[in-house]
Design an enzyme around this catalytic site. Structure first.
Site, PDB file in Angstrom:
ATOM      1  N   LEU A 100      -5.961   4.544  -1.623  1.00 43.61           N
ATOM      2  CA  LEU A 100      -5.123   3.342  -1.645  1.00 43.61           C
ATOM      3  C   LEU A 100      -5.624   2.284  -0.672  1.00 43.61           C
ATOM      4  O   LEU A 100      -5.512   1.094  -0.936  1.00 43.61           O
ATOM      5  CB  LEU A 100      -3.673   3.697  -1.308  1.00 43.61           C
ATOM      6  CG  LEU A 100      -2.932   4.559  -2.329  1.00 43.61           C
ATOM      7  CD1 LEU A 100      -1.574   4.953  -1.792  1.00 43.61           C
ATOM      8  CD2 LEU A 100      -2.785   3.818  -3.642  1.00 43.61           C
ATOM      9  N   GLY A 101      -6.127   2.690   0.476  1.00 40.51           N
ATOM     10  CA  GLY A 101      -6.578   1.728   1.465  1.00 40.51           C
ATOM     11  C   GLY A 101      -6.987   2.439   2.730  1.00 40.51           C
ATOM     12  O   GLY A 101      -6.838   3.643   2.879  1.00 40.51           O
ATOM     13  N   GLY A 125      -7.949   1.674   7.242  1.00 41.73           N
ATOM     14  CA  GLY A 125      -7.942   0.781   8.389  1.00 41.73           C
ATOM     15  C   GLY A 125      -8.713   1.394   9.517  1.00 41.73           C
ATOM     16  O   GLY A 125      -9.474   2.342   9.325  1.00 41.73           O
ATOM     17  N   MET A 136      -7.836   3.291  11.887  1.00 40.37           N
ATOM     18  CA  MET A 136      -7.524   4.649  12.322  1.00 40.37           C
ATOM     19  C   MET A 136      -7.195   5.597  11.190  1.00 40.37           C
ATOM     20  O   MET A 136      -7.248   6.806  11.376  1.00 40.37           O
ATOM     21  CB  MET A 136      -6.351   4.634  13.302  1.00 40.37           C
ATOM     22  CG  MET A 136      -6.648   3.879  14.587  1.00 40.37           C
ATOM     23  SD  MET A 136      -5.296   4.011  15.753  1.00 40.37           S
ATOM     24  CE  MET A 136      -5.447   5.726  16.194  1.00 40.37           C
ATOM     25  N   VAL A 158      -5.471   6.040   3.562  1.00 41.66           N
ATOM     26  CA  VAL A 158      -4.272   6.385   2.799  1.00 41.66           C
ATOM     27  C   VAL A 158      -4.676   6.696   1.361  1.00 41.66           C
ATOM     28  O   VAL A 158      -5.406   5.931   0.729  1.00 41.66           O
ATOM     29  CB  VAL A 158      -3.239   5.240   2.834  1.00 41.66           C
ATOM     30  CG1 VAL A 158      -1.989   5.637   2.053  1.00 41.66           C
ATOM     31  CG2 VAL A 158      -2.877   4.909   4.267  1.00 41.66           C
ATOM     32  N   LYS A 209      -1.353   9.747   4.469  1.00 41.69           N
ATOM     33  CA  LYS A 209      -2.177   9.043   5.451  1.00 41.69           C
ATOM     34  C   LYS A 209      -2.926  10.068   6.295  1.00 41.69           C
ATOM     35  O   LYS A 209      -2.315  10.947   6.907  1.00 41.69           O
ATOM     36  CB  LYS A 209      -1.306   8.170   6.340  1.00 41.69           C
ATOM     37  CG  LYS A 209      -2.115   7.322   7.312  1.00 41.69           C
ATOM     38  CD  LYS A 209      -1.219   6.318   8.008  1.00 41.69           C
ATOM     39  CE  LYS A 209      -2.051   5.394   8.886  1.00 41.69           C
ATOM     40  NZ  LYS A 209      -1.194   4.363   9.521  1.00 41.69           N
ATOM     41  N   ASP A 225       4.550  -3.026  15.868  1.00 39.14           N
ATOM     42  CA  ASP A 225       3.425  -3.629  15.129  1.00 39.14           C
ATOM     43  C   ASP A 225       3.939  -4.227  13.822  1.00 39.14           C
ATOM     44  O   ASP A 225       3.349  -4.036  12.764  1.00 39.14           O
ATOM     45  CB  ASP A 225       2.350  -2.575  14.861  1.00 39.14           C
ATOM     46  CG  ASP A 225       1.036  -3.212  14.372  1.00 39.14           C
ATOM     47  OD1 ASP A 225       0.818  -4.410  14.661  1.00 39.14           O
ATOM     48  OD2 ASP A 225       0.259  -2.520  13.703  1.00 39.14           O
TER      49      ASP A 225
END
Length: 900
Positions: A79-80, A82, A84, A87, A102, A193
């Site tokens: 899905l994506g 980043g 760290m 997912v 995740k 965040d």
């Protein structure tokens, strides 16, 4: 195989769908769940998770291979990613739903990163709100930590804002996200965040806050070096000189490395909303240093002159952007109230004043409760996937035009009621979890239980919506759907064995369980050959999987089906015996208890091994008592113990056991309603008080009628059973004649019941002097019995019908020959009480014929055997005809000059 007594009240206990819960796994892609992905933005256009390093994320995305599975979760796609985490979209085979998983990146395995991901799981697990992504599970894959969470199909708020959005739409979605933040703050958590990329907008319009990886308990103290604390949520990731968060949206205190609290989230929220409304950020700065200076000095820019959003919102947001946290709104609730339209603001502010008076609980809780209720409405959608409007129409069409004009409506109403109960239980389980009243583990257990019931409903709907050559027993299929009630019982659902840890094995087990549910449905529908074949195949698959709990459940299902097949007793005993042993070894107490109780019945009623059953009874009761809710299992154990005592002619102990069975069944929440009705009939059969017996028989008939309809074969059998006690033969004749006619019309293929009904009618007609009518009914008995297996008990009735018809026609030699044939065929079963009684009845007919043939000594011997057999304890001892036959035998002995 031993012949069964068609007149006996006790049931073999048809297939019980509670042997093993099942899961509906129509397909991974079609799994019914909350649609969603933790920020499902097209990764080719924009990374959506942990935007700390976009270039690093892009490089790692190419480097990471797609794993096949993470723990029990089957990975479906990426899905994506980043800085760290990565997912994935995944499938949870245990709960039959899509999830987002995740996974901490392999190059970020340090303690702080693990703490951060665990923090996200712990924070989300403590939140139950429709505007917050729900976490389901956390685990580890080697040294990598992962969390599984709700899969939200949609986009993140940043991507959603890229479209042409009105001010009203922007406000609506931000207010929804604000409610999620407010819920976190109310729970003592701070996000730290908040940004549009961490807010998801589902395809259904639902907005929820995600990515709580920086969340912490409100007011926690920063710890130098991150040491000295024990719980992940207690560990501070704020260390001197280290900034956490996304600089664009960070508060002054975050830029300065100070502890962030709920007012910091409020600041970030106002930055994001200002940017969304006015198309520009409130603070200028081309680099981090310049931006941080502007934020710390409170240098808020005016909105662009051409901005579409009213400037009044800027005034509201300026307070939330104050440098001093004390100058901001007291909480998110107050900020959201200030953003409300003027027409609503007075009501909202007044409500907030009330909130303040009662410690901030009343209005907030009412609003939260309403939104939770709305979020927990997905059960209706899930159940509609297996019982839809189209299914309604199909079932109506299939069942229309049958002999029972009300059947279609009754079946559809029954399925509707079950579906509504399922949806209600699903909603209550969800609400209880969101209210914080139950753990995620308990929620999962309840959902597994409900999925099993959903599979049963799906199986019933599929079977009943397809037209077949022989119409299914639709009423019984609906009546025997497994109760939804146990899915709300904590003890019951937590005692269920969890599925296998290996996802591949779990998926295979689920498939077999679904086929077992289909086998039970086929058996309830009366399609025994197909049911047995399906169950046999399931046993084979279970053996191959080498998963003992599934094998035990499969053997139980097969054995229970074989119990209802003529000639299947030996196979049933073998499979039930193995099911008990395997169930005990696998600690599957529910299966072991049911298997052994059923085996007791088979040993007595099917194989005539009363002493074997006697040794099994104490263990059957003990296994039932081990269950969290033992009532239904105890009822079955006590009933079949009563069958054993009755077969052994121990009426007092049979009465005691049947009484206990009925009492336990009345207490049970998940008892098979057909079996409960059988327990009543069994108790009536050993009750000497005529009034008490009549009350039990009436209740038995009423319950079955309510379940199945007035003309269902089971109801007609109960009416026939009740008629056997009627003293008025003329009244009995009318009732039995009506029952036989109804059976011919409604179930022409049910030859066993036809034979038994006509046999009784023939005897009544003969006693009333209606010789011609008696002959016709007795001939029907013979005709129907001819279609049954050679050793079926009704062949003995056919011999009796042939002999009596011959006596009525004056053909006494033919009558004696028919009796001789019957004794030769069934004499070896004379130790079975019901067979002994039927053989005694044949001896009565033999005595009549021999007296007519002037063979006095032979007649006396036959009549004496008749008296002995009819006066000995047996299942039909209290029936009116049985008592009349005994009186006839004694009278004929007196006529022959011998004292009876």
């Amino acid at each position: 195989m031993l012949p069964q007594d068609p007149r006996a009240a006790s049931s073999q206990g048809s297939v019980d769908a509670r042997g093993r819960d099942t899961l509906d796994r129509e397909s991974v892609s079609g799994a019914a769940d909350t649609v969603s992905s933790q920020g499902s933005v097209d990764a080719r256009r924009r990374g959506t998770f942990d935007r700390e390093s976009m270039s690093e994320a892009a490089g790692d995305a190419r480097a990471d291979a797609l794993p096949q599975q993470l723990g029990r979760y089957h990975v479906l796609g990426r899905l994506g990613s980043g800085g760290m985490g990565v997912v994935y979209s995944a499938y949870d085979p245990d709960l039959d739903r899509r999830v987002a998983v995740k996974l901490l990146r392999p190059d970020h395995r340090g303690r702080d990163s693990q703490i951060r991901l665990l923090r996200e799981a712990q924070a989300l697990a403590r939140l139950s709100h429709p505007n917050v992504v729900q976490v389901y599970d956390t685990g580890a894959l080697g040294e990598q930590v992962f969390i599984a969470m709700e899969f939200v199909r949609g986009v993140d708020l940043h991507t959603w804002l890229a479209g042409q959005r009105s001010v009203e739409e922007i406000l609506r979605n931000f207010v929804a996200a604000g409610r999620g933040l407010a819920a976190a703050h109310d729970a003592g958590l701070v996000h730290r965040d908040f940004k549009p990329e961490n807010v998801l907008v589902g395809e259904d319009g639902r907005v929820c806050v995600a990515d709580f990886g920086l969340a912490r308990d409100d007011g926690a103290v920063a710890v130098e070096g991150g040491s000295g604390v024990s719980r992940p949520l207690d560990l501070s990731l704020t260390v001197t000189g280290v900034l956490l968060g996304t600089p664009t949206y960070m508060s002054p205190e975050q830029h300065e490395g100070r502890v962030a609290d709920a007012r910091s989230d409020q600041f970030s929220f106002c930055v994001a909303l200002w940017e969304a409304l006015y198309g520009a950020r409130p603070f200028a700065g081309d680099n981090h240093a310049a931006l941080a200076t502007a934020v710390r000095l409170g240098q808020i820019r005016d909105p662009p002159a051409d901005a579409r959003a009213p400037r009044r919102f800027a005034a509201v947001l300026r307070r939330g952007l104050a440098v001093d946290p004390a100058q901001r709104y007291p909480n998110m609730h107050a900020l959201l109230a200030a953003l409300a339209p003027a027409s609503r603001r007075g009501r909202v502010v007044a409500g907030l004043a009330l909130v303040g008076l009662v410690g901030g609980a009343g209005l907030a809780f009412a609003d939260w409760r309403a939104r939770v209720a709305e979020a927990c409405s997905g059960g209706a959608v899930e159940v509609a996937a297996v019982w839809s409007d189209a299914d309604h129409g199909a079932v109506q069409q299939v069942l229309a035009g049958g002999p029972d004009p009300e059947l279609a409506g009754r079946v559809v109403a029954g399925l509707d009621t079950y579906a509504a109960a399922w949806a209600g239980a699903h909603r209550e389980a969800c609400l209880a979890h969101r209210r914080g009243e139950q753990s995620s583990g308990l929620l999962d257990a309840r959902m597994r239980c409900l999925h099993g019931r959903r599979v049963a409903l799906a199986s019933a709907a599929r079977l009943l919506s397809v037209r077949s050559e022989s119409p299914p027993d639709a009423a019984q299929v609906v009546a025997r759907l497994p109760s939804v009630a146990p899915c709300s019982d904590v003890g019951v659902v937590m005692a269920e064995l969890p599925p296998p840890e290996d996802p591949a094995v779990a998926a295979a087990v689920a498939g077999v369980e679904e086929r077992l549910a289909g086998a039970r449905t086929l058996a309830y529908a009366g399609e025994f050959a197909a049911a047995e074949a399906t169950a046999e195949a399931a046993v084979g698959e279970a053996r191959a999987l080498e998963y003992p709990p599934l094998l035990a459940a499969s053997l139980l299902t097969l054995g229970a089906i074989e119990m209802d097949r003529p000639g299947g007793d030996a196979e049933a005993a073998e499979h039930l015996d193995e099911a008990t042993a395997v169930g005990l070894a696998a600690r599957h107490d529910a299966v072991a208890a049911e298997s052994l109780a059923r085996q007791v019945f088979v040993e007595v009623a099917g194989l005539g091994r009363t002493e074997v059953a006697r040794s099994q009874v104490p263990l059957a009761r003990a296994l039932a008592q081990r269950l969290p809710d033992p009532a239904a299992a105890l009822a079955r154990a006590y009933h079949n113990e009563g069958v054993m005592h009755k077969a052994a002619a121990d009426q007092p102990r049979a009465l005691e056991a049947f009484t206990r069975a009925v009492a336990e069944a009345d207490r049970a929440t998940d008892v098979d309603p057909i079996e409960r009705a059988n327990y009543l009939a069994s108790l009536a059969s050993v009750t000497e008080d005529p009034q008490r017996r009549e009350a039990l028989l009436a209740r038995n008939e009423a319950e079955l009628t309510a379940l199945l309809g007035p003309m269902h074969p089971r109801v007609l059998s109960r009416r026939l059973f009740r008629a056997r006690w009627t003293r008025d033969l003329a009244a009995a004749r009318e009732e039995v004649q009506a029952i036989c006619a109804a059976l011919r019309e409604r179930t022409p293929e049910d030859i066993e019941r036809h034979a038994s009904c006509n046999y009784m009618l023939g005897h009544i007609e003969a006693r009333l002097g209606r010789t011609e009518e008696a002959g016709a009914a007795l001939e029907e008995t013979r005709r129907f019995a001819a279609g049954l297996p050679a050793e079926h008990h009704n062949h003995l009735l056919a011999r009796g019908a042939e002999a009596l018809a011959a006596v009525l026609a004056g053909e006494h030699v033919k009558a004696v020959a028919a009796v001789d044939a019957g004794v030769a065929e069934f004499g070896r079963y004379g130790d079975l009480p019901w067979i002994a009684a039927e053989l005694a009845e044949l001896e009565l007919t033999r005595g009549r014929a021999l007296l007519a043939l002037q063979r006095r000594d032979e007649a006396i011997a036959a009549l004496q055997r008749a008296v002995a057999g009819l006066s000995a304890p047996h299942p039909g001892q209290g029936f009116t005809l049985t008592q009349l036959w005994l009186a006839d035998a004694r009278a004929l002995l007196v006529e022959a000059g011998v004292a009876p």
